[in-house]
Design a protein around this motif. Structure first.
Motif, PDB file in Angstrom:
ATOM      1  N   THR A 136       0.832  -1.201   0.000  1.00  0.00           N
ATOM      2  CA  THR A 136       0.000   0.000   0.000  1.00  0.00           C
ATOM      3  C   THR A 136       0.865   1.249   0.000  1.00  0.00           C
ATOM      4  N   GLN A 137       1.973   1.218   0.725  1.00  0.00           N
ATOM      5  CA  GLN A 137       2.895   2.354   0.712  1.00  0.00           C
ATOM      6  C   GLN A 137       3.393   2.624  -0.705  1.00  0.00           C
ATOM      7  N   LYS A 138       3.739   1.560  -1.394  1.00  0.00           N
ATOM      8  CA  LYS A 138       4.234   1.696  -2.768  1.00  0.00           C
ATOM      9  C   LYS A 138       3.161   2.290  -3.671  1.00  0.00           C
ATOM     10  N   ASP A 139       1.925   1.807  -3.514  1.00  0.00           N
ATOM     11  CA  ASP A 139       0.821   2.324  -4.319  1.00  0.00           C
ATOM     12  C   ASP A 139       0.573   3.797  -4.026  1.00  0.00           C
ATOM     13  N   ASN A 140       0.549   4.156  -2.739  1.00  0.00           N
ATOM     14  CA  ASN A 140       0.283   5.544  -2.362  1.00  0.00           C
ATOM     15  C   ASN A 140       1.345   6.495  -2.898  1.00  0.00           C
ATOM     16  N   LYS A 141       2.592   6.070  -2.886  1.00  0.00           N
ATOM     17  CA  LYS A 141       3.666   6.917  -3.412  1.00  0.00           C
ATOM     18  C   LYS A 141       3.484   7.151  -4.907  1.00  0.00           C
ATOM     19  N   TYR A 149      -9.389  16.611 -12.873  1.00  0.00           N
ATOM     20  CA  TYR A 149      -8.306  15.634 -12.727  1.00  0.00           C
ATOM     21  C   TYR A 149      -8.752  14.262 -13.230  1.00  0.00           C
ATOM     22  N   LEU A 150      -9.935  13.844 -12.804  1.00  0.00           N
ATOM     23  CA  LEU A 150     -10.448  12.542 -13.228  1.00  0.00           C
ATOM     24  C   LEU A 150     -10.601  12.475 -14.744  1.00  0.00           C
ATOM     25  N   ARG A 151     -11.059  13.563 -15.325  1.00  0.00           N
ATOM     26  CA  ARG A 151     -11.262  13.581 -16.771  1.00  0.00           C
ATOM     27  C   ARG A 151      -9.935  13.446 -17.517  1.00  0.00           C
ATOM     28  N   ALA A 184      -7.021   6.429 -11.833  1.00  0.00           N
ATOM     29  CA  ALA A 184      -7.538   7.761 -11.503  1.00  0.00           C
ATOM     30  C   ALA A 184      -8.482   7.676 -10.310  1.00  0.00           C
ATOM     31  N   ASN A 185      -9.295   6.639 -10.275  1.00  0.00           N
ATOM     32  CA  ASN A 185     -10.195   6.444  -9.134  1.00  0.00           C
ATOM     33  C   ASN A 185      -9.418   6.232  -7.842  1.00  0.00           C
ATOM     34  N   ARG A 186      -8.334   5.450  -7.914  1.00  0.00           N
ATOM     35  CA  ARG A 186      -7.527   5.200  -6.717  1.00  0.00           C
ATOM     36  C   ARG A 186      -6.865   6.493  -6.243  1.00  0.00           C
ATOM     37  N   GLU A 187      -6.428   7.292  -7.197  1.00  0.00           N
ATOM     38  CA  GLU A 187      -5.765   8.548  -6.856  1.00  0.00           C
ATOM     39  C   GLU A 187      -6.755   9.542  -6.253  1.00  0.00           C
ATOM     40  N   LYS A 188      -7.965   9.544  -6.754  1.00  0.00           N
ATOM     41  CA  LYS A 188      -9.017  10.378  -6.155  1.00  0.00           C
ATOM     42  C   LYS A 188      -9.275   9.938  -4.715  1.00  0.00           C
ATOM     43  N   ALA A 189      -9.266   8.627  -4.481  1.00  0.00           N
ATOM     44  CA  ALA A 189      -9.481   8.113  -3.125  1.00  0.00           C
ATOM     45  C   ALA A 189      -8.371   8.582  -2.188  1.00  0.00           C
ATOM     46  N   LEU A 190      -7.132   8.598  -2.690  1.00  0.00           N
ATOM     47  CA  LEU A 190      -6.019   9.074  -1.865  1.00  0.00           C
ATOM     48  C   LEU A 190      -6.163  10.568  -1.596  1.00  0.00           C
ATOM     49  N   LEU A 191      -6.553  11.321  -2.604  1.00  0.00           N
ATOM     50  CA  LEU A 191      -6.783  12.758  -2.424  1.00  0.00           C
ATOM     51  C   LEU A 191      -7.824  12.990  -1.331  1.00  0.00           C
ATOM     52  N   SER A 192      -8.891  12.214  -1.362  1.00  0.00           N
ATOM     53  CA  SER A 192      -9.947  12.334  -0.360  1.00  0.00           C
ATOM     54  C   SER A 192      -9.421  12.012   1.037  1.00  0.00           C
ATOM     55  N   THR A 193      -8.610  10.960   1.128  1.00  0.00           N
ATOM     56  CA  THR A 193      -8.051  10.556   2.417  1.00  0.00           C
ATOM     57  C   THR A 193      -7.115  11.631   2.966  1.00  0.00           C
TER      58      THR A 193
END
Length: 206
Positions: free
Chosen positions: A26-31, A59-61, A71-80
């Motif tokens: 997960t650390q690798k993914d988040n980075k 951003y998603l577009r 892009a969905n995963r990155e949006k989730a990180l932005l939200s977190t």
């Protein structure tokens, strides 16, 4: 604290304070996810409180043109990260990701994080744990995992014929995979009902 609080600033705090508590995968993914977020929200540096739902949608577009699922995963990180900033008192504004729909995903696109996998594994009975271990260690489809058979093991390798593509693989049985297969064999040895399939129910049936 910076005079103008930027997204990059709170993201860096999140990465140093929270991400190290997560699994290595997960650390690798988040980075990797944050790098893409910063390419958009830190060029030029975006003040945290200037980020609005329209920017998340933009951003998603843009990101979705090449990698909609990521892009969905990155949006989730932005939200977190935004929720982290709220908890720490860096902003009182509503999360700009709220109400912004991500890209549609099919079942095969859903990415299972290590912590989610571990949570399911912990609640599973032994046959399901066997299936999950084989699935994880061989990287085969679930349907192909359930068809794995003792008769497919020869010369220290597990032969797999992939149902969807017809491709044939020979997977070397070493390390953790050997431990799992040996564990399965030991458990099955005590069953009255004998099946050659690797994944069987606790009564020995398929």
């Amino acid at each position: 604290m910076q005079s103008v609080l930027t997204f990059a600033y709170v993201a860096d705090l999140y990465m140093s304070e929270v991400v190290p508590t997560k699994s290595a995968a997960t650390q690798k993914d988040n980075k990797r996810e944050l790098k893409n977020l910063l390419d958009f929200f830190n060029d030029p540096p975006a003040p945290l409180e200037d980020i609005e739902p329209q920017h998340v949608r933009q951003y998603l577009r843009e990101r979705g043109k090449t990698a909609p699922v990521r892009a969905n995963r990155e949006k989730a990180l932005l939200s977190t990260i935004w929720n982290f900033a709220r908890e720490c008192g860096y902003t009182s504004l509503a999360n700009p990701c709220a109400g912004v729909k991500g890209h549609k995903e099919t079942g095969r696109d859903v990415y299972v994080e290590d912590d989610m996998f571990a949570a399911v594994y912990a609640k599973s009975d032994q046959p399901l744990q066997d299936a999950l271990d084989l699935f994880y260690l061989t990287a085969q489809r679930i349907a192909d995992t359930l068809k794995m058979d003792e008769r497919d093991i020869k010369d220290g390798k597990l032969a797999v014929a992939q149902g969807k593509t017809g491709a044939k693989r020979r997977i070397e049985i070493i390390g953790e995979l050997k431990v799992v297969i040996d564990r399965i064999a030991a458990r099955k040895a005590g069953y009255k009902v004998r099946s050659t399939r690797l994944v069987v129910m606790e009564d020995g049936h398929r």
